[in-house]
Design a protein around this motif. Sequence first.
Motif, PDB file in Angstrom:
ATOM      1  N   PHE A  78      29.949 -19.156 -15.110  1.00  0.00           N
ATOM      2  CA  PHE A  78      29.588 -18.975 -16.518  1.00  0.00           C
ATOM      3  C   PHE A  78      29.875 -20.219 -17.361  1.00  0.00           C
ATOM      4  CE2 PHE A  78      30.699 -14.309 -15.650  1.00  0.00           C
ATOM      5  CZ  PHE A  78      29.389 -14.000 -15.311  1.00  0.00           C
ATOM      6  N   ARG A  79      31.088 -20.742 -17.251  1.00  0.00           N
ATOM      7  CA  ARG A  79      31.460 -21.857 -18.128  1.00  0.00           C
ATOM      8  C   ARG A  79      30.625 -23.099 -17.837  1.00  0.00           C
ATOM      9  NH1 ARG A  79      35.539 -23.013 -21.702  1.00  0.00           N
ATOM     10  NH2 ARG A  79      36.528 -20.993 -21.276  1.00  0.00           N
ATOM     11  N   ALA A  80      30.414 -23.400 -16.581  1.00  0.00           N
ATOM     12  CA  ALA A  80      29.596 -24.568 -16.237  1.00  0.00           C
ATOM     13  C   ALA A  80      28.167 -24.385 -16.734  1.00  0.00           C
ATOM     14  CB  ALA A  80      29.617 -24.800 -14.730  1.00  0.00           C
ATOM     15  N   TYR A  81      27.658 -23.161 -16.642  1.00  0.00           N
ATOM     16  CA  TYR A  81      26.301 -22.894 -17.133  1.00  0.00           C
ATOM     17  C   TYR A  81      26.226 -23.167 -18.632  1.00  0.00           C
ATOM     18  CZ  TYR A  81      21.929 -20.493 -18.192  1.00  0.00           C
ATOM     19  OH  TYR A  81      20.652 -20.196 -18.635  1.00  0.00           O
ATOM     20  N   LEU A  82      27.231 -22.713 -19.393  1.00  0.00           N
ATOM     21  CA  LEU A  82      27.242 -22.966 -20.836  1.00  0.00           C
ATOM     22  C   LEU A  82      27.244 -24.462 -21.117  1.00  0.00           C
ATOM     23  CD1 LEU A  82      29.707 -20.293 -22.290  1.00  0.00           C
ATOM     24  CD2 LEU A  82      27.209 -20.260 -22.271  1.00  0.00           C
ATOM     25  N   ASN A  83      28.068 -25.213 -20.406  1.00  0.00           N
ATOM     26  CA  ASN A  83      28.116 -26.655 -20.634  1.00  0.00           C
ATOM     27  C   ASN A  83      26.774 -27.308 -20.332  1.00  0.00           C
ATOM     28  OD1 ASN A  83      30.800 -26.555 -21.451  1.00  0.00           O
ATOM     29  ND2 ASN A  83      31.591 -26.898 -19.386  1.00  0.00           N
ATOM     30  N   GLU A  84      26.088 -26.830 -19.295  1.00  0.00           N
ATOM     31  CA  GLU A  84      24.749 -27.349 -18.999  1.00  0.00           C
ATOM     32  C   GLU A  84      23.789 -27.047 -20.147  1.00  0.00           C
ATOM     33  OE1 GLU A  84      24.804 -26.851 -14.097  1.00  0.00           O
ATOM     34  OE2 GLU A  84      23.654 -25.471 -15.361  1.00  0.00           O
ATOM     35  N   GLN A  85      23.871 -25.843 -20.660  1.00  0.00           N
ATOM     36  CA  GLN A  85      22.984 -25.453 -21.750  1.00  0.00           C
ATOM     37  C   GLN A  85      23.284 -26.229 -23.031  1.00  0.00           C
ATOM     38  OE1 GLN A  85      20.236 -22.952 -22.070  1.00  0.00           O
ATOM     39  NE2 GLN A  85      20.260 -23.760 -19.990  1.00  0.00           N
ATOM     40  N   PHE A  86      24.548 -26.508 -23.280  1.00  0.00           N
ATOM     41  CA  PHE A  86      24.886 -27.298 -24.465  1.00  0.00           C
ATOM     42  C   PHE A  86      24.273 -28.697 -24.380  1.00  0.00           C
ATOM     43  CE2 PHE A  86      28.970 -24.619 -24.906  1.00  0.00           C
ATOM     44  CZ  PHE A  86      28.333 -23.734 -25.763  1.00  0.00           C
ATOM     45  N   ALA A  87      24.072 -29.181 -23.174  1.00  0.00           N
ATOM     46  CA  ALA A  87      23.496 -30.514 -22.975  1.00  0.00           C
ATOM     47  C   ALA A  87      21.979 -30.481 -22.867  1.00  0.00           C
ATOM     48  CB  ALA A  87      24.092 -31.160 -21.721  1.00  0.00           C
ATOM     49  N   ALA A  88      21.393 -29.294 -22.724  1.00  0.00           N
ATOM     50  CA  ALA A  88      19.941 -29.188 -22.514  1.00  0.00           C
ATOM     51  C   ALA A  88      19.192 -29.388 -23.829  1.00  0.00           C
ATOM     52  CB  ALA A  88      19.595 -27.836 -21.911  1.00  0.00           C
ATOM     53  N   ALA A  89      18.171 -30.184 -23.787  1.00  0.00           N
ATOM     54  CA  ALA A  89      17.351 -30.431 -24.977  1.00  0.00           C
ATOM     55  C   ALA A  89      16.028 -29.713 -24.839  1.00  0.00           C
ATOM     56  CB  ALA A  89      17.119 -31.928 -25.141  1.00  0.00           C
ATOM     57  N   PRO A  90      15.417 -29.353 -25.952  1.00  0.00           N
ATOM     58  CA  PRO A  90      14.077 -28.762 -25.864  1.00  0.00           C
ATOM     59  C   PRO A  90      13.071 -29.779 -25.353  1.00  0.00           C
ATOM     60  CG  PRO A  90      14.675 -29.221 -28.143  1.00  0.00           C
ATOM     61  CD  PRO A  90      15.894 -29.494 -27.320  1.00  0.00           C
ATOM     62  N   VAL A  91      11.943 -29.297 -24.876  1.00  0.00           N
ATOM     63  CA  VAL A  91      10.856 -30.191 -24.469  1.00  0.00           C
ATOM     64  C   VAL A  91      10.358 -30.887 -25.734  1.00  0.00           C
ATOM     65  CG1 VAL A  91       8.572 -30.354 -23.462  1.00  0.00           C
ATOM     66  CG2 VAL A  91      10.239 -28.737 -22.531  1.00  0.00           C
ATOM     67  N   GLY A  92      10.366 -32.213 -25.734  1.00  0.00           N
ATOM     68  CA  GLY A  92      10.095 -32.928 -26.974  1.00  0.00           C
ATOM     69  C   GLY A  92      11.348 -32.942 -27.826  1.00  0.00           C
ATOM     70  N   SER A  93      11.201 -33.260 -29.076  1.00  0.00           N
ATOM     71  CA  SER A  93      12.366 -33.353 -29.956  1.00  0.00           C
ATOM     72  C   SER A  93      12.783 -32.014 -30.525  1.00  0.00           C
ATOM     73  CB  SER A  93      12.076 -34.327 -31.103  1.00  0.00           C
ATOM     74  OG  SER A  93      10.960 -33.867 -31.867  1.00  0.00           O
ATOM     75  N   THR A  94      11.911 -31.031 -30.482  1.00  0.00           N
ATOM     76  CA  THR A  94      12.201 -29.725 -31.070  1.00  0.00           C
ATOM     77  C   THR A  94      11.294 -28.677 -30.454  1.00  0.00           C
ATOM     78  OG1 THR A  94      12.202 -28.438 -33.143  1.00  0.00           O
ATOM     79  CG2 THR A  94      10.612 -30.237 -32.967  1.00  0.00           C
ATOM     80  N   ASN A  95      11.725 -27.420 -30.514  1.00  0.00           N
ATOM     81  CA  ASN A  95      10.876 -26.322 -30.055  1.00  0.00           C
ATOM     82  C   ASN A  95       9.778 -25.988 -31.059  1.00  0.00           C
ATOM     83  OD1 ASN A  95      11.913 -25.356 -27.435  1.00  0.00           O
ATOM     84  ND2 ASN A  95      13.825 -25.083 -28.562  1.00  0.00           N
ATOM     85  N   TYR A  96       9.881 -26.548 -32.288  1.00  0.00           N
ATOM     86  CA  TYR A  96       8.902 -26.251 -33.336  1.00  0.00           C
ATOM     87  C   TYR A  96       8.429 -27.565 -33.960  1.00  0.00           C
ATOM     88  CZ  TYR A  96      10.719 -21.590 -32.713  1.00  0.00           C
ATOM     89  OH  TYR A  96      11.104 -20.391 -32.155  1.00  0.00           O
ATOM     90  N   PRO A  97       7.421 -28.210 -33.348  1.00  0.00           N
ATOM     91  CA  PRO A  97       6.932 -29.494 -33.883  1.00  0.00           C
ATOM     92  C   PRO A  97       6.444 -29.352 -35.322  1.00  0.00           C
ATOM     93  CG  PRO A  97       6.048 -29.062 -31.693  1.00  0.00           C
ATOM     94  CD  PRO A  97       6.721 -27.812 -32.139  1.00  0.00           C
ATOM     95  N   THR A  98       6.551 -30.435 -36.053  1.00  0.00           N
ATOM     96  CA  THR A  98       6.055 -30.467 -37.427  1.00  0.00           C
ATOM     97  C   THR A  98       4.537 -30.313 -37.416  1.00  0.00           C
ATOM     98  OG1 THR A  98       7.887 -31.888 -38.105  1.00  0.00           O
ATOM     99  CG2 THR A  98       5.941 -31.831 -39.530  1.00  0.00           C
ATOM    100  N   LEU A  99       4.031 -29.412 -38.243  1.00  0.00           N
ATOM    101  CA  LEU A  99       2.604 -29.123 -38.303  1.00  0.00           C
ATOM    102  C   LEU A  99       1.982 -29.798 -39.515  1.00  0.00           C
ATOM    103  CD1 LEU A  99       2.801 -25.298 -37.483  1.00  0.00           C
ATOM    104  CD2 LEU A  99       2.380 -27.191 -35.893  1.00  0.00           C
ATOM    105  N   ASN A 100       0.676 -29.942 -39.492  1.00  0.00           N
ATOM    106  CA  ASN A 100      -0.030 -30.566 -40.612  1.00  0.00           C
ATOM    107  C   ASN A 100       0.007 -29.657 -41.827  1.00  0.00           C
ATOM    108  OD1 ASN A 100      -0.787 -32.887 -39.160  1.00  0.00           O
ATOM    109  ND2 ASN A 100      -2.608 -31.866 -38.337  1.00  0.00           N
TER     110      ASN A 100
END
Length: 753
Positions: free
Chosen positions: A234-256
């Motif tokens: 569990f703890r190692a999984y949390l640490n991995e997730q804390f380091a995981a980034a979304p694909v791109g800079s964010t899960n919600y790209p800026t829209l026009n």
Amino acid sequence: MKKNFLLCLRPCLLRLLCACAALALCSSVNSLQAAPGVGPVLLSNNDSTRAVAVESVTLKSEPFTPNQIVPFSADNRTRIIIFAMNLDTIAGEGVNAFSADAEAVVNGATTRYTLNVEYMSPVPGFEGITEFIVRLNDQMPADMGDVLIRLNLHGMASNRVRVAIGHVGGGPTDDQGAVPTPAPQTPPAPIPAPAQNPYTDPALAAGGDGVRFLEQATWGPTSSDLAHVRSVGFRAYLNEQFAAAPVGSTNYPTLNLFPTDTEVGCSATDYPVLAERTMCFRDNYSMYPLQIMFFQNARNGQDQLRQRVAYALHKILIVSGRDLNNQPAWVAPYLQVFDRNAFGNFRQILMDVTLNPGMGEYLDMRGNSRVSPNENYAREILQLFSVGVDSLNADGTPKLDANGNRISTYDQATITNFARVFTGWNLSPNKTWTNPKTGATAPVPNYIDSMALSNNTSTYDTASKTLLNGQVLPAITAGQDLRQYKTAELNAAIDNIFNNPNTGPFIAKALISQLVTSNPSPAYVQRVAAAFNDNGAGVRGDMKAAITAILLDPESRGDVKSDPNYGHLREPVLLTTNLLRAFNATTDGNISNNGTRFGLLLDMGQDLFNPPTVFSYFPADYQVPGTSALFGPEFGILSTTTTFKRANFINALVLANSGNGFLPITPPIAGNPASSDRPTGTKIDYSAYQAMAGNPAQLVDALNQLLMHGTMSQAMKNSIVTNVTNVTNANPDWRAQTAIYLIASSSQYQVQR
């Protein structure tokens, strides 16, 4: 109960208990062995499930009256003493780790009453046995007969014992398999309270708790995630997730950004073809693009914990797209606040959301002026986003005055003063919209960049203000720069909120409710609040520390949770993502029966990113019908209709279209797949379970482990096996689909524990 009276009485009471109750406690030759992973054991008489219980002051036995005959306490309510053993506490835990309830039959209806647990102490000479004082609920009738009382710790329930209120007899029947639970002949030794488990050992994820953990930390377990968490722990999984980034800079790209007027942004002149114009409305004036992103991210994204926490924060610090002109480009930057800061610091979240233009529009801080300051944002940042209306103890319970009344955190004057702080801010300079059809340009309001101080300095309130706990922000001084003053003032106000003693327990309880259980014990809240207040390095508001405390607490962990008050109803969003991930679904993100952009979960009562009020999709203080003081927020949108719609949704996902789920819709614009609201559809993969269809018991067992971490009741299992067996063996698809549908639509699955 008056504490001084209780303390004076305690030595006499304990001596009397030892003398008068020893026979009842210790006369049996039978013994109960403490077993790990089981709940407390409440003690009963030798020959029945009737509790060993006495009135807390007079030491008289049942039947008890709800109100004291002689008023020994200010509230005149009766307290009784019950006895328990096998208490799996951790070091430092006290009475606020426990809860109790009583089930009764009142006017032919089963009702559950919450009982406050007010005191606990080892029985002298029998330290392995603990006495508990519980207060009878105010709503209990005077003569209700027998009730069944239960004690809960860390989500684990004790056996239930009978206690008579008013008269002996009647009430609910004993639980199936219930037996007498007298104390052992040899008094049990006290169990030393261990330190809290750090959960570094991967073996702890080997059983059902691996599934439970992923239900809390992700959008639902997958077979690959489960194998991984069981490999690293569990703890190692949390640490991995804390380091995981979304694909791109964010899960919600800026829209026009588009014009506020839909007739300008999607005019009939520019879009003479109806299908193209409909597509323009869909993509620029509805939450469809964000909803599609959400479900695709939830199904496929590797930053699962970030997404879960960001969504939880959205439901606490709420904004609704329907009040932001239905423009996804206005809402996306607000969602980015939580996506960006989910593992950051809560102070930054408060600051960023305060200056977010979407929030400024939603709660009227944008353009707020000293002449008549709007109080909406000031009221909600205090009431809903940070400190709450009641002054709290460190464990999240309300502080009471000498008369037993709750103490307010703030008053109307405080709201007014905060509203004066929130003056002078408005949208940053306009952006430019380029018409995709004509190339023409036009200015549009800037809902992307953070709000800035207005050039109209007459809107600034620069007088002195008094905030929480009497903190005074001084008025501007002669020659002081106006902008610097207002910026410093806003920072001071955010600090005032962030550092308030209420913020830790308030946010801790809100996040626990979103991720784990709607009714956490005060001890659980206190441990998480302590991590929020200090991450161990002197930092307050560290979200990673708070999240770790939530997900690695003994109240969140364990293969099974037997306390019926534990857990929460899977809201439509969570029900959907859990099923998509459990069965490795492919999806275009359009999760609706009818295939239109207006159907995304709406039938089940939840319109994603369009919550109906500032109180979110459902009220946090909604009480489960038929209970007293049992919170079940998600039940606030559960009705006969939405229950039927839930079953309909599962039917469409699992059984409809020969098991092919939500089918693609032909693009209305030839050669343009994006013009379809559902270009590829959504389909689950149940092939692994189809292969087990020849053995219905094996099939149901496998689904029980996947979906319910092995907690399915035997009665439910028998019923499903029977129904699956009734489907011809020549149709393994239908057998597997039937089993999945019956489990997913059951109350045992839909209430996540």
